[in-house]
Design a protein around this motif. Structure first.
Motif, PDB file in Angstrom:
ATOM      1  N   ILE A  11       0.849  -1.209   0.000  1.00  0.00           N
ATOM      2  CA  ILE A  11       0.000   0.000   0.000  1.00  0.00           C
ATOM      3  C   ILE A  11       0.884   1.259   0.000  1.00  0.00           C
ATOM      4  CG2 ILE A  11      -0.365   0.134   2.531  1.00  0.00           C
ATOM      5  CD1 ILE A  11      -3.311   0.868   1.907  1.00  0.00           C
ATOM      6  N   SER A  12       2.018   1.197   0.678  1.00  0.00           N
ATOM      7  CA  SER A  12       2.910   2.359   0.731  1.00  0.00           C
ATOM      8  C   SER A  12       3.555   2.596  -0.635  1.00  0.00           C
ATOM      9  CB  SER A  12       4.017   2.155   1.763  1.00  0.00           C
ATOM     10  OG  SER A  12       3.454   1.757   2.983  1.00  0.00           O
ATOM     11  N   ASP A  13       3.973   1.518  -1.288  1.00  0.00           N
ATOM     12  CA  ASP A  13       4.576   1.657  -2.620  1.00  0.00           C
ATOM     13  C   ASP A  13       3.559   2.207  -3.623  1.00  0.00           C
ATOM     14  OD1 ASP A  13       6.976   0.728  -1.683  1.00  0.00           O
ATOM     15  OD2 ASP A  13       6.710  -1.328  -2.394  1.00  0.00           O
ATOM     16  N   LEU A  14       2.314   1.802  -3.451  1.00  0.00           N
ATOM     17  CA  LEU A  14       1.264   2.309  -4.336  1.00  0.00           C
ATOM     18  C   LEU A  14       1.098   3.823  -4.151  1.00  0.00           C
ATOM     19  CD1 LEU A  14      -1.035   1.591  -6.352  1.00  0.00           C
ATOM     20  CD2 LEU A  14      -2.515   1.215  -4.380  1.00  0.00           C
ATOM     21  N   ALA A  15       1.140   4.260  -2.903  1.00  0.00           N
ATOM     22  CA  ALA A  15       1.027   5.703  -2.624  1.00  0.00           C
ATOM     23  C   ALA A  15       2.198   6.462  -3.272  1.00  0.00           C
ATOM     24  CB  ALA A  15       0.999   5.940  -1.116  1.00  0.00           C
ATOM     25  N   ILE A  16       3.379   5.878  -3.196  1.00  0.00           N
ATOM     26  CA  ILE A  16       4.561   6.524  -3.802  1.00  0.00           C
ATOM     27  C   ILE A  16       4.388   6.634  -5.323  1.00  0.00           C
ATOM     28  CG2 ILE A  16       7.035   6.197  -4.305  1.00  0.00           C
ATOM     29  CD1 ILE A  16       7.263   5.037  -1.453  1.00  0.00           C
ATOM     30  N   ALA A  17       3.863   5.570  -5.936  1.00  0.00           N
ATOM     31  CA  ALA A  17       3.655   5.589  -7.394  1.00  0.00           C
ATOM     32  C   ALA A  17       2.660   6.686  -7.789  1.00  0.00           C
ATOM     33  CB  ALA A  17       3.160   4.227  -7.867  1.00  0.00           C
ATOM     34  N   ASP A  34       4.181   9.841  -9.571  1.00  0.00           N
ATOM     35  CA  ASP A  34       3.840   9.623 -10.980  1.00  0.00           C
ATOM     36  C   ASP A  34       4.808   8.653 -11.655  1.00  0.00           C
ATOM     37  OD1 ASP A  34       2.071  10.182 -13.016  1.00  0.00           O
ATOM     38  OD2 ASP A  34       3.232  11.863 -13.800  1.00  0.00           O
ATOM     39  N   THR A  35       5.095   7.531 -10.977  1.00  0.00           N
ATOM     40  CA  THR A  35       6.163   6.649 -11.464  1.00  0.00           C
ATOM     41  C   THR A  35       5.723   5.695 -12.575  1.00  0.00           C
ATOM     42  OG1 THR A  35       5.679   4.900  -9.882  1.00  0.00           O
ATOM     43  CG2 THR A  35       7.225   6.602  -9.163  1.00  0.00           C
ATOM     44  N   HIS A  36       4.428   5.477 -12.696  1.00  0.00           N
ATOM     45  CA  HIS A  36       3.913   4.477 -13.639  1.00  0.00           C
ATOM     46  C   HIS A  36       4.458   3.073 -13.356  1.00  0.00           C
ATOM     47  CE1 HIS A  36       2.664   8.150 -15.578  1.00  0.00           C
ATOM     48  NE2 HIS A  36       1.694   7.435 -16.080  1.00  0.00           N
ATOM     49  N   ALA A  37       4.671   2.795 -12.099  1.00  0.00           N
ATOM     50  CA  ALA A  37       5.060   1.431 -11.707  1.00  0.00           C
ATOM     51  C   ALA A  37       3.841   0.520 -11.891  1.00  0.00           C
ATOM     52  CB  ALA A  37       5.507   1.403 -10.258  1.00  0.00           C
ATOM     53  N   PRO A  97      -3.474  -6.115 -13.814  1.00  0.00           N
ATOM     54  CA  PRO A  97      -2.320  -5.220 -13.660  1.00  0.00           C
ATOM     55  C   PRO A  97      -2.608  -3.847 -14.264  1.00  0.00           C
ATOM     56  CG  PRO A  97      -1.735  -7.212 -14.917  1.00  0.00           C
ATOM     57  CD  PRO A  97      -3.213  -7.196 -14.778  1.00  0.00           C
ATOM     58  N   ALA A  98      -1.986  -2.839 -13.690  1.00  0.00           N
ATOM     59  CA  ALA A  98      -2.164  -1.469 -14.190  1.00  0.00           C
ATOM     60  C   ALA A  98      -0.893  -0.677 -13.910  1.00  0.00           C
ATOM     61  CB  ALA A  98      -3.350  -0.813 -13.490  1.00  0.00           C
ATOM     62  N   TYR A  99      -0.649   0.325 -14.744  1.00  0.00           N
ATOM     63  CA  TYR A  99       0.428   1.274 -14.467  1.00  0.00           C
ATOM     64  C   TYR A  99      -0.163   2.378 -13.602  1.00  0.00           C
ATOM     65  CZ  TYR A  99       2.981  -1.132 -18.134  1.00  0.00           C
ATOM     66  OH  TYR A  99       3.612  -2.102 -18.882  1.00  0.00           O
ATOM     67  N   ILE A 100       0.562   2.739 -12.542  1.00  0.00           N
ATOM     68  CA  ILE A 100       0.021   3.713 -11.604  1.00  0.00           C
ATOM     69  C   ILE A 100       0.796   5.026 -11.682  1.00  0.00           C
ATOM     70  CG2 ILE A 100      -0.497   4.212  -9.184  1.00  0.00           C
ATOM     71  CD1 ILE A 100      -2.117   1.845 -10.178  1.00  0.00           C
ATOM     72  N   GLY A 101       0.079   6.065 -12.048  1.00  0.00           N
ATOM     73  CA  GLY A 101       0.656   7.410 -12.058  1.00  0.00           C
ATOM     74  C   GLY A 101      -0.289   8.375 -11.360  1.00  0.00           C
ATOM     75  N   LYS A 102       0.034   9.641 -11.466  1.00  0.00           N
ATOM     76  CA  LYS A 102      -0.725  10.688 -10.776  1.00  0.00           C
ATOM     77  C   LYS A 102      -2.237  10.620 -11.007  1.00  0.00           C
ATOM     78  CE  LYS A 102       1.458  15.024  -9.589  1.00  0.00           C
ATOM     79  NZ  LYS A 102       2.371  14.319  -8.708  1.00  0.00           N
ATOM     80  N   GLU A 140      -3.828   2.950 -15.048  1.00  0.00           N
ATOM     81  CA  GLU A 140      -4.068   2.730 -16.472  1.00  0.00           C
ATOM     82  C   GLU A 140      -3.980   1.230 -16.661  1.00  0.00           C
ATOM     83  OE1 GLU A 140      -1.453   5.011 -19.124  1.00  0.00           O
ATOM     84  OE2 GLU A 140      -1.325   6.459 -17.499  1.00  0.00           O
ATOM     85  N   VAL A 141      -5.108   0.590 -16.886  1.00  0.00           N
ATOM     86  CA  VAL A 141      -5.114  -0.875 -16.898  1.00  0.00           C
ATOM     87  C   VAL A 141      -4.382  -1.430 -18.120  1.00  0.00           C
ATOM     88  CG1 VAL A 141      -7.195  -1.171 -15.513  1.00  0.00           C
ATOM     89  CG2 VAL A 141      -7.389  -0.998 -17.993  1.00  0.00           C
TER      90      VAL A 141
END
Ligand code: G6P
Ligand code: MN
Length: 453
Positions: free
Chosen positions: A335-341, A345-348, A372-377, A381-382
């Motif tokens: 959950i913390s890594d998701l918040a960082i992404a 805006d890392t698109h991890a 799976p999805a890329y996570i940015g600001k 994005e699935v």
């Protein structure tokens, strides 16, 4: 740059210390200034806050400000991230979610089967209240990251009732499975494992697992066939001796589901199933294996919960915090890594529960799926997956419609729709049993459920 505040909804949860440790360790990347604990149960939260305070000052040794409150206004004002992990009705109600179905010979589980439907009915409206309060008080660019279960039902309710809410629903089970796979194959840098997955929450399959060009899906198939379980030998040995493995999911009561992965793959070897599929594909065997008088809720109450509060008492009396007071690890890291992404805006790449919108081409557009999805600001994005094979698609549609019906039942106060949800659930053998189960749950949940007519 502005320093941020993170609020934990369900501050009195046994998971709070682990999450706090993970975010505190990432304070720099998160530009974290304040952690706020928010719970309606003051006494419980105040005790958990003792450990949280120790983690910040003595363990991580940082100067993050800690606030503890029972007021939604205070909790959300100024917050950028809201981590929700509430449990409506507490472990006492989880115990009933697990035990009521067993009275009727059906699977007794907190998020799967009818126990999950019961828990869903309790959680839908309180979750909407969280969204509304957050919208009112928190920062405009806030994100709610939601672990609250049953995530499939909760996320469908959020989509339906608050389609524009800035909420991402997540689950730590797939990553727990990846951890177990990595430990079994002796891989240390889990973050380099990349996978594809499709499903609903607690109802999905890994279709590819890659590690620096190695095909781990094929490797783990061989491992599971040989070992008849998805657990590394060192965990198995400790579990058998009743010793702690340090992994919350590697305990004796979970052994059965790690073994079920073998059973499921013997018949259907193509994909690696989420362990929760045990409850649907091996319902009868699961019931036979369960003790109707002592379920997972009892174990958690007599284990993780007891250890935490005993640890607080011991610390207050002696000034020493024992090692088994709390767990930290992938649950909090995820959950913390998701918040960082989101923040940076890392698109991890993350696995999230999100509206399908074509990612699984042969599932409904509006289904809440886990992909799976890329996570940015701007959020997830699935990543499109292949069409779901007929067998899995059939299972998913049955489960999805059961979950959608329970959400509609809660919103409309419809007994008939609730009965349809129960009847459609794969763990229920007949309409008559569904009715008995529904009536028993109405009685046990009382005021915690919306009224059904
Ligand atoms: C997994 C699931 C969670 C669930 C938890 C229960 O991590 O992904 O959704 O809440 O297991 O674990 P427990 O230790 O409380 O039985
Ligand atoms: Mn989960």
């Amino acid at each position: 740059m502005k320093k941020i505040k993170v609020t934990l909804v369900g501050g009195g949860s046994t998971f709070t210390p682990g999450i706090v440790k993970s975010i505190a360790l990432r304070a720099e990347e998160l530009e974290l200034a304040e952690i706020c604990l928010f719970d309606i149960d003051k006494e419980r939260q105040d005790k958990v806050a003792v450990v949280v305070d120790w983690i910040l000052k003595e363990d991580v040794k940082c100067d993050i400000k800690l606030t503890v409150t029972n007021s939604a206004k205070e909790a959300y004002t100024g917050a950028t991230f809201i981590f929700a992990q509430m449990r409506v009705g507490g472990y006492k109600m989880r115990e009933l979610d697990e035990k009521v179905p067993l009275r009727f010979g059906c699977v007794g589980q907190e998020t799967c089967g009818t126990g999950g439907l019961s828990y869903g009915m309790r959680t839908i409206l309180p979750m909407i209240k969280v969204i509304d309060d957050v919208e009112k008080y928190a920062e405009k660019d806030h994100w709610i990251l939601n672990y609250s279960n049953p995530a499939a039902i909760v996320s469908e309710a959020c989509r339906k009732l608050r389609p524009n809410a800035r909420i991402i629903n997540i689950c730590d089970m797939p990553i727990a499975i990846i951890d177990m796979l990595a430990a079994s194959l002796n891989i240390k840098d889990v973050s380099n494992i990349r996978y594809d997955y499709f499903g609903l929450n607690h109802f999905g399959w890994f279709t590819s697992i890659d590690y620096k060009g190695r095909d781990l899906l094929e490797e783990i198939k061989v491992y599971i066939k040989e070992n008849k379980v998805l657990l590394p030998p060192q965990h198995l040995e400790k579990i058998r001796k009743n010793k702690s493995t340090g992994d919350r999911h590697a305990v004796s009561s979970w052994l059965h589901v790690w073994e079920s992965v073998y059973t499921m793959m013997e018949s259907f070897p193509d994909y690696l199933p989420n362990t929760y599929l045990t409850y649907y594909l091996l319902s009868k065997e699961t019931v036979e294996h369960q003790d109707p008088t002592y379920t997972r809720a009892n174990e958690v109450m007599n284990g993780r919960e007891r250890d935490l509060f005993a640890g607080v008492d011991h610390y207050l009396a002696t000034g020493e915090l024992k090692e088994d007071t709390f767990y930290a690890g992938s649950h909090g890291d995820w959950i913390s890594d998701l918040a960082i992404a989101l923040k940076n805006d890392t698109h991890a790449r993350f696995l999230v529960i999100t509206e399908n919108r074509g990612a699984l081409p042969n599932m409904p557009y509006d289904a809440m799926v886990e992909v799976p999805a890329y996570i940015g600001k701007k959020g997830p994005e699935v990543i499109a997956q292949n069409p779901v094979p007929l067998f899995q698609q059939g299972l998913m549609m049955q489960q999805l419609n059961s979950e959608k019906l329970i959400v509609e039942a809660a919103i409309e106060g419809s007994y008939e729709k609730a009965l349809q949800a129960f009847t459609l659930n794969k763990t229920v053998p007949s309409m008559e049993v569904a009715k008995q189960l529904l009536d028993a749950f109405i009685k046990e949940n009382g005021e915690l459920w919306p009224t059904l007519k």
